[in-house]
Design a protein around this motif. Structure first.
Motif, PDB file in Angstrom:
ATOM      1  N   UNK A 191       0.841  -1.209   0.000  1.00 43.02           N
ATOM      2  CA  UNK A 191       0.000   0.000   0.000  1.00 43.02           C
ATOM      3  C   UNK A 191       0.869   1.249   0.000  1.00 43.02           C
ATOM      4  N   UNK A 192       1.906   1.245   0.838  1.00 35.24           N
ATOM      5  CA  UNK A 192       2.841   2.374   0.853  1.00 35.24           C
ATOM      6  C   UNK A 192       3.516   2.524  -0.499  1.00 35.24           C
ATOM      7  N   UNK A 193       3.877   1.418  -1.111  1.00 34.17           N
ATOM      8  CA  UNK A 193       4.553   1.442  -2.403  1.00 34.17           C
ATOM      9  C   UNK A 193       3.659   2.052  -3.483  1.00 34.17           C
ATOM     10  N   UNK A 194       2.382   1.675  -3.511  1.00 37.32           N
ATOM     11  CA  UNK A 194       1.462   2.194  -4.521  1.00 37.32           C
ATOM     12  C   UNK A 194       1.209   3.687  -4.321  1.00 37.32           C
ATOM     13  N   UNK A 195       0.985   4.122  -3.068  1.00 35.07           N
ATOM     14  CA  UNK A 195       0.734   5.545  -2.803  1.00 35.07           C
ATOM     15  C   UNK A 195       1.959   6.396  -3.107  1.00 35.07           C
ATOM     16  N   UNK A 196       3.139   5.856  -2.805  1.00 36.98           N
ATOM     17  CA  UNK A 196       4.370   6.564  -3.144  1.00 36.98           C
ATOM     18  C   UNK A 196       4.541   6.652  -4.655  1.00 36.98           C
ATOM     19  N   UNK A 197       4.172   5.609  -5.361  1.00 36.39           N
ATOM     20  CA  UNK A 197       4.246   5.616  -6.829  1.00 36.39           C
ATOM     21  C   UNK A 197       3.343   6.694  -7.415  1.00 36.39           C
ATOM     22  N   UNK A 198       2.131   6.814  -6.881  1.00 35.06           N
ATOM     23  CA  UNK A 198       1.209   7.843  -7.360  1.00 35.06           C
ATOM     24  C   UNK A 198       1.826   9.225  -7.192  1.00 35.06           C
ATOM     25  N   UNK A 199       2.449   9.448  -6.039  1.00 30.06           N
ATOM     26  CA  UNK A 199       3.064  10.755  -5.758  1.00 30.06           C
ATOM     27  C   UNK A 199       4.183  11.063  -6.755  1.00 30.06           C
ATOM     28  N   UNK A 200       5.086  10.120  -6.978  1.00 30.68           N
ATOM     29  CA  UNK A 200       6.235  10.387  -7.831  1.00 30.68           C
ATOM     30  C   UNK A 200       5.857  10.384  -9.323  1.00 30.68           C
ATOM     31  N   UNK A 201       4.872   9.608  -9.720  1.00 28.41           N
ATOM     32  CA  UNK A 201       4.405   9.657 -11.107  1.00 28.41           C
ATOM     33  C   UNK A 201       3.781  11.016 -11.403  1.00 28.41           C
ATOM     34  N   UNK A 202       3.016  11.522 -10.454  1.00 34.63           N
ATOM     35  CA  UNK A 202       2.413  12.850 -10.641  1.00 34.63           C
ATOM     36  C   UNK A 202       3.493  13.928 -10.701  1.00 34.63           C
ATOM     37  N   UNK A 203       4.521  13.814  -9.879  1.00 33.49           N
ATOM     38  CA  UNK A 203       5.620  14.769  -9.931  1.00 33.49           C
ATOM     39  C   UNK A 203       6.371  14.686 -11.249  1.00 33.49           C
ATOM     40  N   UNK A 204       6.610  13.458 -11.731  1.00 37.86           N
ATOM     41  CA  UNK A 204       7.314  13.284 -13.001  1.00 37.86           C
ATOM     42  C   UNK A 204       6.513  13.889 -14.149  1.00 37.86           C
ATOM     43  N   UNK A 205       5.189  13.734 -14.095  1.00 39.49           N
ATOM     44  CA  UNK A 205       4.334  14.339 -15.129  1.00 39.49           C
ATOM     45  C   UNK A 205       4.456  15.847 -15.132  1.00 39.49           C
ATOM     46  N   UNK A 206       4.366  16.470 -13.942  1.00 39.17           N
ATOM     47  CA  UNK A 206       4.447  17.930 -13.858  1.00 39.17           C
ATOM     48  C   UNK A 206       5.837  18.439 -14.223  1.00 39.17           C
ATOM     49  N   UNK A 207       6.883  17.676 -13.882  1.00 39.74           N
ATOM     50  CA  UNK A 207       8.241  18.080 -14.265  1.00 39.74           C
ATOM     51  C   UNK A 207       8.405  18.107 -15.784  1.00 39.74           C
TER      52      UNK A 207
END
Length: 584
Positions: free
Chosen positions: A529-545
């Motif tokens: 669960x932590x892994x999936x939520x962390x993935x969502x956070x970093x994927x969203x950051x990568x998109x905005x970057x």
């Protein structure tokens, strides 16, 4: 202290602490010389509150002595009277508006000043008179204290003989506005803003809710300020908000962020007051029992708005409260539902002869008890006497239960407030035992469709590129971004190799079902669960970057960042090292 019977040697120690004080002045960062003080304590000295309490107790004794000698009346309630309320250096004094009691008050304050050295500050003091007073000017001139026609502030909350207006709540709105406009608050992340609202802003608002009824205008303004701050940082600008504020202020199990709504805070405090009214004794509750009899008695037009509000909540939550008779309980004989869930007024036939009720008036259930046993008057109806005799009398137990529990808390009251809402199935994956607010808040936004993806912006008339910034093929939406896109699915395969066996690209709900299937233990499920939520956070950051910073990273780079962040969190887990092999 001598009057209190404290030892002479102890008093000499205290005198030494007060008289042998040395001060110094800092000039250009260094202390320059010392000078003595004849009295006073150093700032922050732990003795200060204890000595102040002893001194204020002496002032209270002066008021009690004057009341016992019938020189000072105070406010009468039943068989008792209150002359003053004292908390720290805030003092409220109640008396009749005549020169005799004004003279007594001046004498008490004069003796107190002569003994303690603490004088009343006329510029910070004020008098509030009732509308029928005729000696206002004479009393004000005699005491050298000005009359006020505006609400008084006691412990930071306005109090008045009339209903408070919108202007009286402006200090609260200005305080919250100033706290949300601060530069430190603007620098907080989304997760930080959630915590700031929960532990700072809502605590300040809750303090006012405990002391007054906030008007609808004030509640609406506070909700608007908090909503803008959470979703846009700047409270002066209205920005796009994809999740309704009422949905954000729900318990996590109900699909919210765990922020309490202002209505829930008011409900919790009202239930707490109702519980204390039924189970404890204090001057406030004694006053209410004497004036209003019961929470379930008919509401008079002359009742205060606060009591009307409490009575309404008590009527709504009557099914939650179970009353048990004990020798010392203070239940209303006629109106409280102590007789097998019903009150006497619910049981008796009002069309029959009710002359036996005339003598009851405001009596409690102890009126018909003697030595711990029922002693019902002979003129009461036979059927009613038999029913009352069958009601058990409890000893040495709580006289009130909330849904079969004699221990209550705000958590229990909140559960009742939101009982009509169903639990969401996905909350345990987002807000698991070892969840991180920084990552879980973005997992929550993804579940609630609350991220500003292109499809959400296009629905609101904002022209943006609708294509996914990673694959340039699919539509930029929550479903595609997590995890239908080749880029995000590649990150998922990099983090969880078992996901390569999936025949179709999963969405978030399917991912949660998948990690539950492959988890052998609860700790392993929390890890995924932590892994999936962390993935969502970093994927969203990568998109905005990619969109705003022209910074392009491959999926393996983003995957390594996710592994590093999760690995750092595992160090704080009790058995986190046993799960670190899952990151290899």
């Amino acid at each position: 202290m001598k009057a209190k019977g404290l030892p002479t040697i102890f008093i000499s120690w205290i005198k030494s602490c007060i008289s042998d004080v040395h001060f110094s002045v800092a000039i250009n960062g260094s202390l320059e010389g010392y000078f003595n003080s004849t009295n006073g304590l150093r700032q922050g000295c732990p003795l200060s509150p204890y000595l102040f309490t002893i001194v204020m107790d002496g002032l209270s004794e002066c008021f009690e002595e004057a009341k016992n000698n019938q020189l000072f009346s105070g406010i009468s309630m039943g068989n008792s009277a209150i002359t003053h309320l004292l908390y720290a250096d805030d003092l409220l004094v109640f008396s009749k508006a005549n020169l005799e009691e004004a003279s007594c008050l001046k004498d008490i304050l004069g003796r107190f000043a002569a003994s303690s050295g603490l004088n009343i500050n006329p510029s910070k003091s004020s008098i509030l008179f009732s509308k029928n007073s005729h000696l206002c000017e004479d009393i004000c001139e005699f005491l050298n204290i000005q009359q006020t026609l505006r609400p008084l502030k006691y412990l930071g909350i306005p109090i008045f003989v009339k209903k408070l207006s919108q202007v009286d709540f402006q200090p609260l709105i200005m305080k919250i506005t100033k706290a949300l406009e601060g530069w430190k608050a603007k620098m907080l992340s989304f997760g930080g803003r959630i915590q700031y609202l929960r532990y700072t802003i809502f605590n300040s608002i809750a303090y006012w809710i405990r002391g007054s009824i906030l008007p609808k205008y004030c509640l609406k303004t506070l909700n608007k300020l908090c909503s803008r701050f959470l979703y846009g940082r700047d409270i002066t600008v209205k920005k796009i908000q994809l999740v309704a504020w009422k949905d954000s202020c729900l318990p996590k199990a109900k699909g919210g962020l765990g922020l309490p709504s202002l209505d829930a805070l008011s409900f919790n405090f009202s239930c707490s007051l109702i519980w204390r009214f039924l189970t404890t004794n204090c001057p406030l509750f004694s006053w209410w029992r004497w004036k209003y009899i019961s929470l379930w008695s008919p509401i008079s037009k002359l009742c205060s708005p606060f009591w009307k509000h409490l009575s309404l909540i008590a009527q709504q939550q009557k099914h939650c409260l179970q009353l048990r008779i004990s020798p010392n309980c203070n239940f209303s004989l006629l109106w409280d539902h102590w007789c097998f869930g019903k009150s006497i007024m619910d049981i008796v036939d009002l069309n029959a002869d009710c002359s036996w009720m005339v003598s009851i008036n405001q009596e409690f259930t102890s009126f018909i008890m003697h030595n711990g046993r029922w002693h019902v008057p002979e003129d009461w109806p036979f059927n009613l006497k038999r029913l009352i005799d069958s009601v058990p009398i409890w000893n040495d137990v709580g006289c009130c239960l909330w849904r079969n529990s004699d221990i209550v808390s705000n958590k229990l009251f909140s559960k009742e407030f939101y009982a009509h809402l169903p639990n969401v199935s996905w909350h345990r994956f987002v807000w698991h035992k070892h969840s991180s607010i920084r990552f879980s808040s973005y997992g929550w936004l993804a579940i609630k469709n609350g991220l500003k993806t292109s499809d959400n912006l296009l629905k609101r008339g904002i022209l943006v590129n609708p294509c996914c910034t990673f694959c340039q093929d699919g539509r930029d939406s929550h479903t595609h971004l997590f995890f239908e896109c080749d880029f995000s699915f590649g990150i998922l395969n990099f983090l969880i190799p078992q996901s390569q066996t999936l025949l179709l690209r999963p969405n978030l709900y399917q991912i949660f079902d998948f990690i539950e299937e492959i988890s052998d233990t609860k700790e392993m499920l929390n890890f995924f669960c932590l892994l999936i939520n962390t993935s969502i956070y970093f994927i969203w950051r990568a998109r905005n970057d990619r969109i705003f910073g022209n910074n392009i990273e491959c999926f393996t780079t983003v995957g390594r960042k996710i592994k590093k962040a999760v690995g750092a969190k595992l160090l704080n887990w009790k058995n986190g090292l046993n799960l670190k092999h899952l990151l290899c």
